[in-house]
Design a protein around this motif. Structure first.
Motif, PDB file in Angstrom:
ATOM      1  N   ARG A  58       0.828  -1.210   0.000  1.00 59.26           N
ATOM      2  CA  ARG A  58       0.000   0.000   0.000  1.00 59.26           C
ATOM      3  C   ARG A  58       0.865   1.263   0.000  1.00 59.26           C
ATOM      4  NH1 ARG A  58      -3.208   1.630   3.582  1.00 59.26           N
ATOM      5  NH2 ARG A  58      -4.780   2.463   2.207  1.00 59.26           N
ATOM      6  N   SER A  61       2.373   1.738  -3.427  1.00 59.27           N
ATOM      7  CA  SER A  61       1.419   1.685  -4.545  1.00 59.27           C
ATOM      8  C   SER A  61       1.342   3.013  -5.287  1.00 59.27           C
ATOM      9  CB  SER A  61       0.040   1.312  -4.001  1.00 59.27           C
ATOM     10  OG  SER A  61      -0.927   1.442  -5.011  1.00 59.27           O
ATOM     11  N   ARG A  67      -6.068   3.364  -3.044  1.00 64.07           N
ATOM     12  CA  ARG A  67      -5.585   3.303  -1.661  1.00 64.07           C
ATOM     13  C   ARG A  67      -6.350   4.280  -0.770  1.00 64.07           C
ATOM     14  NH1 ARG A  67      -3.186   0.019  -4.346  1.00 64.07           N
ATOM     15  NH2 ARG A  67      -5.094  -1.029  -3.780  1.00 64.07           N
TER      16      ARG A  67
END
Ligand SMILES: [Zn+2]
Length: 136
Positions: A58, A61, A67
């Motif tokens: 995350r 990303s 997210r």
């Protein structure tokens, strides 16, 4: 020669980074890790890795929109829990001077001075009256 901090900044450029869900995952990771040192389950060991990889994924990303949506979903669940928790802490802190009662008409929580006996309370939100009994 660029230093480490500059390298890191350019590496993180356009990537998602850290949010509330990241901190929550970190806490979950920490709790599961400690818990697993006691019981030593291979499933929990696997779960710890899944959480860790998910956190890193995350953070790095590039799909910032997705997210952000995940974090918003998490905050929608977390905010009411947090509000309830802080109300309970306040209830305990002010136990000697105040009582908290929910209005039966509009469900607002009212903070009342602690006076034992039966009282009629007028709700400041919906202006309706209801009876309250304070034991001690
Ligand atoms: Zn009310």
């Amino acid at each position: 020669m660029r230093n480490f901090k500059e390298k890191l900044t350019s590496f993180m450029y356009g990537r998602y980074g850290i949010d509330q869900l990241y901190y929550a995952s970190f806490v979950a990771f920490f709790i599961v890790t400690i818990f697993n040192t006691i019981i030593g389950s291979s499933f929990l060991n696997f779960l710890v890795w899944v959480i860790l990889i998910w956190m890193i994924f995350r953070t790095l990303s590039r799909n910032i929109y997705k997210r952000r949506m995940e974090n918003e979903k998490f905050m929608r669940i977390w905010n009411p829990i947090k509000a309830k928790g802080s109300l309970n802490i306040r209830r305990i802190k002010e136990m000697k001077t105040h009582r908290f009662r929910r209005c039966p008409h509009c469900k607002t929580v009212l903070r009342l001075p602690r006076k034992s006996g039966k009282h009629t309370v007028k709700c400041p939100t919906c202006k309706q009256e209801f009876k309250v009994r304070v034991m001690l």
